[in-house]
Design a protein around this motif. Structure first.
Motif, short mmCIF file in Angstrom:
data_model
loop_
_atom_site.label_atom_id
_atom_site.label_comp_id
_atom_site.label_asym_id
_atom_site.label_seq_id
_atom_site.Cartn_x
_atom_site.Cartn_y
_atom_site.Cartn_z
N GLN A 315 0.81 -1.21 0.00
CA GLN A 315 0.00 0.00 0.00
C GLN A 315 0.85 1.27 0.00
O GLN A 315 0.75 2.10 -0.90
CB GLN A 315 -0.94 -0.01 1.21
N MET A 316 1.69 1.45 1.02
CA MET A 316 2.41 2.71 1.18
C MET A 316 3.47 2.91 0.10
O MET A 316 3.66 4.01 -0.41
CB MET A 316 3.06 2.79 2.57
N VAL A 317 4.16 1.86 -0.27
CA VAL A 317 5.18 1.99 -1.31
C VAL A 317 4.52 2.31 -2.65
O VAL A 317 5.03 3.12 -3.43
CB VAL A 317 6.03 0.71 -1.41
N SER A 318 3.37 1.69 -2.89
CA SER A 318 2.70 1.92 -4.17
C SER A 318 2.18 3.34 -4.30
O SER A 318 2.22 3.92 -5.39
CB SER A 318 1.56 0.92 -4.34
N ILE A 319 1.67 3.94 -3.20
CA ILE A 319 1.10 5.28 -3.30
C ILE A 319 2.15 6.37 -3.18
O ILE A 319 2.04 7.42 -3.81
CB ILE A 319 -0.01 5.49 -2.24
N THR A 320 3.22 6.13 -2.40
CA THR A 320 4.24 7.17 -2.21
C THR A 320 5.40 7.02 -3.18
O THR A 320 6.10 8.01 -3.46
CB THR A 320 4.80 7.12 -0.77
N GLY A 321 5.64 5.80 -3.66
CA GLY A 321 6.80 5.57 -4.52
C GLY A 321 8.10 5.52 -3.76
O GLY A 321 9.18 5.59 -4.37
N LEU A 322 8.06 5.37 -2.43
CA LEU A 322 9.25 5.37 -1.59
C LEU A 322 9.33 4.07 -0.82
O LEU A 322 8.34 3.61 -0.25
CB LEU A 322 9.23 6.55 -0.61
N ASN A 323 10.53 3.50 -0.76
CA ASN A 323 10.79 2.34 0.08
C ASN A 323 11.17 2.77 1.48
O ASN A 323 11.47 3.95 1.73
CB ASN A 323 11.89 1.47 -0.53
N GLU A 324 11.18 1.82 2.38
CA GLU A 324 11.51 2.14 3.78
C GLU A 324 12.91 2.74 3.91
O GLU A 324 13.14 3.65 4.70
CB GLU A 324 11.38 0.88 4.64
N ILE A 325 13.84 2.26 3.13
CA ILE A 325 15.21 2.76 3.22
C ILE A 325 15.31 4.22 2.77
O ILE A 325 16.21 4.95 3.18
CB ILE A 325 16.16 1.86 2.39
N ASP A 326 14.36 4.67 1.93
CA ASP A 326 14.38 6.04 1.43
C ASP A 326 13.95 7.05 2.48
O ASP A 326 14.27 8.24 2.36
CB ASP A 326 13.46 6.17 0.21
N ILE A 327 13.22 6.63 3.47
CA ILE A 327 12.66 7.57 4.45
C ILE A 327 13.23 7.37 5.86
O ILE A 327 12.93 8.16 6.75
CB ILE A 327 11.12 7.43 4.51
N ARG A 328 14.05 6.36 6.05
CA ARG A 328 14.51 6.04 7.40
C ARG A 328 15.40 7.15 7.96
O ARG A 328 15.28 7.51 9.14
CB ARG A 328 15.27 4.72 7.38
N THR A 329 16.27 7.74 7.15
CA THR A 329 17.16 8.81 7.64
C THR A 329 16.35 10.03 8.08
O THR A 329 16.60 10.61 9.14
CB THR A 329 18.16 9.22 6.55
N CYS A 330 15.38 10.40 7.27
CA CYS A 330 14.52 11.54 7.63
C CYS A 330 13.72 11.25 8.88
O CYS A 330 13.56 12.12 9.75
CB CYS A 330 13.59 11.86 6.46
N ALA A 331 13.23 10.02 9.04
CA ALA A 331 12.46 9.65 10.23
C ALA A 331 13.33 9.73 11.49
O ALA A 331 12.86 10.14 12.56
CB ALA A 331 11.88 8.25 10.06
N LYS A 332 14.61 9.34 11.39
CA LYS A 332 15.51 9.43 12.54
C LYS A 332 15.72 10.89 12.96
O LYS A 332 15.73 11.20 14.16
CB LYS A 332 16.85 8.78 12.22
N GLU A 333 15.86 11.78 11.99
CA GLU A 333 16.03 13.20 12.34
C GLU A 333 14.76 13.77 12.95
O GLU A 333 14.82 14.59 13.86
CB GLU A 333 16.44 13.98 11.09
N MET A 334 13.60 13.34 12.45
CA MET A 334 12.34 13.76 13.07
C MET A 334 12.25 13.27 14.51
O MET A 334 11.78 13.99 15.41
CB MET A 334 11.15 13.20 12.28
N CYS A 335 12.70 12.05 14.73
CA CYS A 335 12.68 11.49 16.09
C CYS A 335 13.57 12.31 17.02
O CYS A 335 13.20 12.59 18.16
CB CYS A 335 13.14 10.04 16.05
N ASN A 336 14.73 12.72 16.55
CA ASN A 336 15.62 13.56 17.36
C ASN A 336 14.99 14.91 17.67
O ASN A 336 15.14 15.45 18.78
CB ASN A 336 16.95 13.76 16.64
N LEU A 337 14.27 15.48 16.70
CA LEU A 337 13.58 16.74 16.93
C LEU A 337 12.50 16.58 18.00
O LEU A 337 12.34 17.43 18.87
CB LEU A 337 12.94 17.25 15.63
N LEU A 338 11.77 15.47 17.94
CA LEU A 338 10.71 15.23 18.91
C LEU A 338 11.27 15.03 20.31
O LEU A 338 10.71 15.53 21.30
CB LEU A 338 9.90 14.01 18.48
N GLN A 339 12.39 14.34 20.41
CA GLN A 339 12.99 14.08 21.71
C GLN A 339 13.61 15.34 22.31
O GLN A 339 13.68 15.48 23.54
CB GLN A 339 14.05 12.99 21.59
#
Length: 379
Positions: A315-339
Motif C-alpha cells: 500500500q504505502m510503497v505503491s502510493i508514495t513511490g518510496l521504500n523504507e530505506i528512502d525515508i529512514r534517515t529523515c524519520a531518525k532526524e524527526m525522532c531527534n527533533l521530537l525528543q
C-alpha cells in the motif's frame, strides 16, 4: 408615537477611525456582528415577511408551488459566514434543494472516473515533490541573517498564525515563501520580520477565504515597527522576487492524501502533523522533499505506536513511490527533533499542539536510550 431608532451599521468610514482599532480584533468583529444582528431583527419586527404571489405558470416551473422560502439573513447565518461574504444566494439555493425541486444523485455514478482524477492529482503532487526545491545555500548567500534568526522568525510566525486562526496550509506556504526569498534576495536584519509578515499576508490571500488578516492587524502584531505602506511594499517586492510563482506542494497536503491509505486515526494524524511542523523550523530538514517528509512522519508514528507493518510494501510503497530505506534517515532526524523539544528555546509549536484541539500530542515523551533505534521507540 416616537419612531424606533435603528442603530447605524459600520461603514468604510468607521474603519478609518483610530478608536475603532483600539479594541482587539475579536471584540471589533463581535461588536459589528451584534449591531448587524440587532438591525436585522429590528427590520423583521417592523416589516413582517409576506408570502409573494406567483404571477404565471412559468414562474411556478422553477419556484416551489408553496411560494418563496424566506432567504436567510446575516443574523440567521452561522458565524463563519457572517464574517465573510454575503452568501444569501447560497442560502436560497439550499432552501430550494431542501424542497427537492432539484434531485441530486445520492452516490457517484462512476467511481472509476473519480479514482482516475484522484490518481492523476496525486501523481502530479508527487512529481512536484520528488525533489526539494531548495538549494541549502541561503545562509551562504545572506550576510546579516543567520539560521538562528530564521528559527526565531518562524517560531513567531507560528504563534501569529495560530492567533489569527488561519488554515494550516497558510503556515506551510508562508515558510516556503520565506525560505525561497532567503535564497534569492539579501535581506537586512532590520527588515527580516517585515518580510516574514509580508509572506504571511501573501499566503493568507492565496489560501484563506474568510480569514485574511487586515493590514492594520499585521501592523499591530509587529508592535508598530513597520507602517502599512512598508508591509504593502514588501509584499510587492516578494512577489516580484518569486516572479509570481507561488504554487507549491506541501507535506501537509501529501499527508492528507496518504493518511487514508495508512489508516491513521485522529491522534496519529495529529502526531504526524506535529512532526512535519517541527521539521519546518529546522533548516536542515528542507533538504528533504515534501513527499519524503510526509512519508517519514507516517513511518515514525507507526514505529512509536507499534503499528505493524510500519511501512506496507503493497500500500504505502505503491502510493508514495518510496521504500523504507528512502525515508529512514529523515524519520531518525524527526525522532531527534521530537525528543529534543523540551530543551528547545522556541516552543510555539509545543504550546500549540498541547491544546485539546490537537489531542495534546506534544505532551508525548520518548525516552532516549544509548542504543536506541527506530525499532525500539515507544511512549
Amino acid at each position: 408615537m416616537k419612531a424606533q431608532q435603528i442603530p447605524r451599521l459600520f461603514c468604510v468610514a468607521d474603519y478609518q477611525n483610530e478608536n475603532f482599532y483600539c479594541a482587539p480584533k475579536h471584540q471589533r468583529v463581535q461588536s459589528s456582528l451584534a449591531i448587524r444582528e440587532k438591525t436585522s431583527n429590528s427590520f423583521h419586527s417592523m416589516i413582517p415577511p409576506q408570502k409573494p404571489q406567483l404571477k404565471s405558470n412559468d414562474e411556478q416551473s422553477y419556484r416551489t408551488r408553496e411560494g418563496f422560502q424566506r432567504v436567510k439573513t446575516d443574523s440567521n447565518m452561522p458565524m463563519p459566514l457572517r464574517n465573510g461574504r454575503n452568501l444569501s444566494i447560497t442560502s436560497g439555493i439550499t432552501s430550494i434543494l431542501s424542497n427537492k425541486t432539484i434531485q441530486l444523485p445520492s452516490k457517484i455514478e462512476n467511481p472509476q472516473m473519480v479514482n482516475a482524477y484522484k490518481n492523476e492529482i496525486v501523481t502530479y503532487m508527487k512529481d512536484r515533490s520528488c525533489k526539494s526545491i531548495f538549494k541549502m545555500t541561503a545562509f551562504q548567500f545572506q550576510t546579516e541573517i543567520t539560521e538562528k534568526m530564521r528559527s526565531i522568525l518562524l517560531d513567531w510566525l507560528v504563534d501569529v498564525h495560530h492567533k489569527f486562526k488561519l488554515d494550516p496550509e497558510t503556515l506551510f506556504l508562508t515558510i516556503s515563501i520565506v525560505d525561497r526569498v532567503l535564497e534569492l534576495h539579501q535581506i537586512p536584519k532590520s527588515k527580516f520580520q517585515l518580510y516574514g509578515v509580508a509572506a504571511l499576508f501573501i499566503a493568507s490571500k492565496y489560501e484563506e477565504v474568510y480569514s485574511v488578516p487586515h493590514v492594520r492587524d499585521l501592523v499591530y502584531v509587529c508592535d508598530n515597527a513597520y507602517p502599512k505602506e512598508e508591509i504593502l511594499e514588501a509584499e510587492g517586492k516578494i512577489i516580484s522576487i518569486l516572479s509570481f510563482d507561488l504554487l507549491t506542494t506541501s507535506p501537509y497536503r501529501l499527508l492528507n492524501v496518504y493518511q487514508e491509505t495508512a489508516k491513521l486515526d485522529l491522534k496519529n494524524l495529529m502526531l504526524s502533523r506535529y512532526l512535519i511542523e517541527l521539521s519546518l523550523l529546522e533548516y536542515s530538514m528542507i533538504q528533504y522533499s515534501n513527499n519524503v517528509l510526509a512519508s517519514a512522519a507516517i513511518y515514525l508514528v507507526h514505529k512509536i505506536r507499534r503499528i505493524h507493518p510500519s511501512w506496507s510494501q503493497d500500500q504505502m510503497v505503491s502510493i508514495t513511490g518510496l521504500n523504507e530505506i528512502d525515508i529512514r534517515t529523515c524519520a531518525k532526524e524527526m525522532c531527534n527533533l521530537l525528543q529534543g523539544q523540551d530543551k528547545k528555546q522556541f516552543n510555539s509549536l509545543r504550546k500549540k499542539f498541547s491544546l485539546p484541539k490537537y489531542l495534546e500530542v506534544s505532551k508525548i515523551r520518548i525516552e532516549k536510550r544509548p542504543s536506541q533505534n527506530l525499532q525500539t521507540l515507544q511512549y
